[in-house]
Enzyme design. Structure first.
Site, PDB file in Angstrom:
ATOM      1  N   LYS A 255     -22.694 -15.876  -7.984  1.00 13.03           N
ATOM      2  CA  LYS A 255     -23.429 -15.116  -6.968  1.00 13.03           C
ATOM      3  C   LYS A 255     -23.236 -13.621  -7.174  1.00 13.03           C
ATOM      4  O   LYS A 255     -24.199 -12.841  -7.108  1.00 13.03           O
ATOM      5  CB  LYS A 255     -22.963 -15.514  -5.568  1.00 13.03           C
ATOM      6  CG  LYS A 255     -23.812 -14.891  -4.455  1.00 13.03           C
ATOM      7  CD  LYS A 255     -23.127 -14.963  -3.112  1.00 13.03           C
ATOM      8  CE  LYS A 255     -22.099 -13.862  -2.959  1.00 13.03           C
ATOM      9  NZ  LYS A 255     -21.555 -13.736  -1.590  1.00 13.03           N
TER      10      LYS A 255
ATOM     11  N   ASP B 143     -26.362 -17.011  -1.227  1.00 13.44           N
ATOM     12  CA  ASP B 143     -25.222 -16.971  -0.309  1.00 13.44           C
ATOM     13  C   ASP B 143     -25.467 -18.006   0.783  1.00 13.44           C
ATOM     14  O   ASP B 143     -26.379 -18.826   0.686  1.00 13.44           O
ATOM     15  CB  ASP B 143     -25.045 -15.561   0.271  1.00 13.44           C
ATOM     16  CG  ASP B 143     -26.196 -15.163   1.183  1.00 13.44           C
ATOM     17  OD1 ASP B 143     -27.209 -15.901   1.254  1.00 13.44           O
ATOM     18  OD2 ASP B 143     -26.087 -14.096   1.831  1.00 13.44           O
TER      19      ASP B 143
END
Length: 259
Positions: free
Chosen positions: A169, A187
Site C-alpha cells: 500500500k 486501505d
C-alpha cells in the site's frame, strides 16, 4: 434336661433410602436446533457485476464532483511522502500531519533524518500509534535510501517495498502521488467501498486492488484511489453509511443501502 434357648440373630440395619433427585434436562446439541434465517448480506460472488458503462458513470460522477482530488497526508517531496505514509499505518492522516508539520521543517531528506536520530525522532512522532517501531523504521529506511538509492526514493514497487516499514500500500501511494503512476492503494476505506458496492469484491486488499485495476478505465486511474478513499472516509462510512447523499447510490449493489 435343661432347655436350650437361642437368641435371634440381630437384624441388619436397613440401608438409608436415597433421596430422589430431580432429573435435569441436558441442553440439546447446537446442531439439533433449527437454523435461524441469515440476516447477512449476500456473498460478493452473488452480487451482479457492474457493467463497463456503469463503472464509467461512477467515476465520471466522482470526477465532476472533485476534478483534482488530493491525498490528505501533508508532505513536501517524495521522501517526506514516504515517511508520512509509513507513519500513517494504524493512524489517522490528521494525527500524522500534526506530528510531521514540525518534523519536516528540520528533516525533509534522508540525511537530515539520520542526523536527527531515532531518539529525537521519537519525540516528534510520539503522538502517533506504534511510534517507537515507526521511528526505528524511518531511520532504517533513510539509511537504506542513502546506501542503495543515492538518497532518492526509488520508482518501482519492489524497491519501495524493500524499505523498512513500507509495504505494498505504501508503495502504491508513493508511486501514484509522487510519480503519477496508475496504481491502486487499498486501505480500509477502499477495501470497504470495493466490497460493499460490488465494484471489486475480494477477501484481501490485493484481490480488491487487482479487481479495481481490472474494471476502472485508464483515464480515471490517476485519481481513482483518492476518489474511493474520500468516498469511504466521508460518505460510505463503516457503521452508518450516508446513502442519502451518496453520488452513486442508484448504482451501488449493497443490498442494505437505505435509499
Amino acid at each position: 434336661m435343661a432347655k436350650i434357648t437361642r437368641k435371634p440373630a440381630p437384624r441388619k440395619a436397613a440401608a438409608p433410602k436415597k433421596k430422589a433427585t430431580a432429573a435435569i434436562a441436558k441442553p440439546k446439541p447446537a446442531e439439533n436446533k433449527p437454523a435461524k434465517k441469515s440476516l447477512k448480506a449476500p456473498k460478493p460472488n452473488s452480487i451482479k457485476p457492474w457493467t463497463p458503462a456503469e463503472v464509467r458513470e461512477v467515476f465520471s460522477r466522482f470526477r465532476k464532483a472533485n476534478p483534482e482530488p488530493k491525498g490528505e497526508l501533508e508532505h513536501v517531496n517524495p521522501f517526506t511522502l514516504l515517511v508520512a505514509v509509513v507513519l500513517s499505518a494504524q493512524a489517522t492522516d490528521a494525527g500524522v500531519n500534526k506530528a510531521t508539520r514540525e518534523l519536516f521543517k528540520i528533516a525533509d531528506t534522508p540525511q537530515k533524518m539520520l542526523d536527527l536520530g531515532e531518539e529525537r525522532l521519537r519525540d516528534y512522532i510520539k503522538t502517533v500509534g506504534l511510534y517507537r517501531t515507526k521511528a526505528r523504521n524511518v531511520i532504517a529506511l533513510s539509511a537504506k535510501l542513502l546506501a542503495e538509492f543515492g538518497g532518492e526514493v526509488p520508482r518501482t514497487r519492489a524497491e519501495i517495498e524493500s524499505l523498512p516499514g513500507a509495504g505494498r500500500k505504501t508503495a502504491n501511494v508513493v508511486l501514484n502521488m509522487a510519480f503519477g503512476e496508475h496504481t491502486m492503494a487499498v486501505d480500509t476505506h477502499v477495501f470497504r467501498v470495493g466490497n460493499r458496492t460490488g465494484l471489486a469484491p475480494g477477501k484481501t486488499p490485493l484481490e480488491v486492488e487487482l479487481g479495481l485495476e481490472k474494471v476502472i478505465p485508464a483515464e480515471f486511474m490517476l485519481h481513482a484511489h483518492h476518489w474511493l478513499i474520500l468516498h469511504g472516509r466521508y460518505t460510505c462510512l463503516a457503521r452508518k453509511p450516508r446513502c442519502e447523499v451518496c453520488l452513486i447510490n442508484d448504482l451501488c449493489r449493497w443490498p442494505e443501502k437505505t435509499v
